[in-house]
Design an enzyme around this catalytic site. Structure first.
Site, mmCIF file in Angstrom:
data_model
loop_
_atom_site.group_PDB
_atom_site.id
_atom_site.type_symbol
_atom_site.label_atom_id
_atom_site.label_comp_id
_atom_site.label_asym_id
_atom_site.label_seq_id
_atom_site.Cartn_x
_atom_site.Cartn_y
_atom_site.Cartn_z
ATOM 1 N N LYS A 57 0.850 -1.192 0.000
ATOM 2 C CA LYS A 57 0.000 0.000 0.000
ATOM 3 C C LYS A 57 0.884 1.240 0.000
ATOM 4 C CE LYS A 57 -3.875 2.139 2.530
ATOM 5 N NZ LYS A 57 -4.780 2.018 3.709
ATOM 6 N N SER B 143 -9.723 1.878 2.794
ATOM 7 C CA SER B 143 -8.860 2.595 1.874
ATOM 8 C C SER B 143 -7.804 1.731 1.191
ATOM 9 C CB SER B 143 -8.161 3.733 2.619
ATOM 10 O OG SER B 143 -7.302 3.224 3.642
ATOM 11 N N SER C 132 -10.046 -0.240 7.163
ATOM 12 C CA SER C 132 -9.439 -0.105 5.838
ATOM 13 C C SER C 132 -8.662 -1.316 5.344
ATOM 14 C CB SER C 132 -8.514 1.125 5.814
ATOM 15 O OG SER C 132 -9.279 2.309 5.789
#
Length: 249
Positions: A79, A154, A178
């Site tokens: 990420k 996210s 997330s």
């Protein structure tokens, strides 16, 4: 053999048996990314030169007959909220469009010590503030099972990439869901570790009293393997808990 469809432990077994090389696996994932990511848009950037160098390093170790760990030579995604030395880290925001950290976050350092192969940085809601990965400053990520649906967020890029076989596994971050929510949306395994178990040093903060870095994987055993690698006390994180890490496998 579809190398990109394998789990961490399945690919590890093939590497140990010399039935496949880490370079071959890495090449298979980059081919897969080239085939499908134009529609899914999970990746913000690829780091191919570094990935192949690391894969070749592990392959040489195997050819010498040396033992390798569970993550050695395994292609994973990151990420883009985790600081990576010398590699652009944007947090999905154009504000950080030229930010190149001068250090690795602790989880990145630990994965390097475990000789994992980093394929690239994955899309996310800008600064992790969102739950659909529609709020990235760069692109919208789509659910690989239905391109008209969201992958969650996210960490939507991480979950979508794992579900679409664009990496064996990935790291995400979870403040209020997330990791868990996009894992659910994409049909993969996601876990938010207990606060203090995984160092946050090098994680661009959203809410420091809640943020945690965790794994997104194809099965629960892979989740345990990643947790073994990234867990543990870190003096650089004042909230890190100094207790023994069990063998999650």
């Amino acid at each position: 053999m579809d190398l990109h469809s394998l789990t961490i432990h399945q690919l590890h077994d093939l590497l140990v048996k010399k039935e496949v090389t880490s370079r071959e696996a890495t090449e298979a994932f980059y081919r897969r990314i080239g085939e499908v990511d134009g529609k899914i848009k999970a990746y913000l950037m690829l780091i191919e030169e570094e990935a192949y160098c690391q894969a070749d390093k592990v392959d040489r170790k195997i050819m010498r007959g040396e033992e390798i760990g569970d993550l050695a030579g395994i292609p994973i995604g990151l990420k883009d909220i985790l600081c990576t030395k010398g590699i652009l880290t944007t947090c999905g925001s154009k504000i950080l469009g030229n930010y190149v950290p001068f250090y690795d976050g602790t989880v990145i350092r630990r994965l390097k010590e475990n000789e994992a192969v980093f394929l690239g940085k994955l899309n996310m809601d800008e600064f992790a503030m969102g739950s659909s990965t529609e709020n990235s400053g760069f692109q919208t990520t789509h659910n690989p099972w239905d391109l008209e649906r969201i992958p969650g967020g996210s960490s939507g890029g991480s979950a979508a990439a794992v579900a679409a076989d664009e990496c064996v596994s990935a790291l995400g971050t979870d403040t209020g869901g997330s990791i868990r929510q996009p894992a659910s949306c994409c049909g993969v395994v996601g876990m938010k570790p207990t606060y203090g178990r995984v160092s946050r040093y090098g994680l661009v903060a959203f809410a420091s009293s809640l943020d945690q870095i965790g794994p997104i994987t194809k099965d629960v055993e892979d989740c345990a393997i990643l947790m073994n690698a990234i867990s543990g006390y870190d003096p650089y994180d004042s909230t890190s808990v100094n207790v023994e890490v069990p063998d999650y496998k």
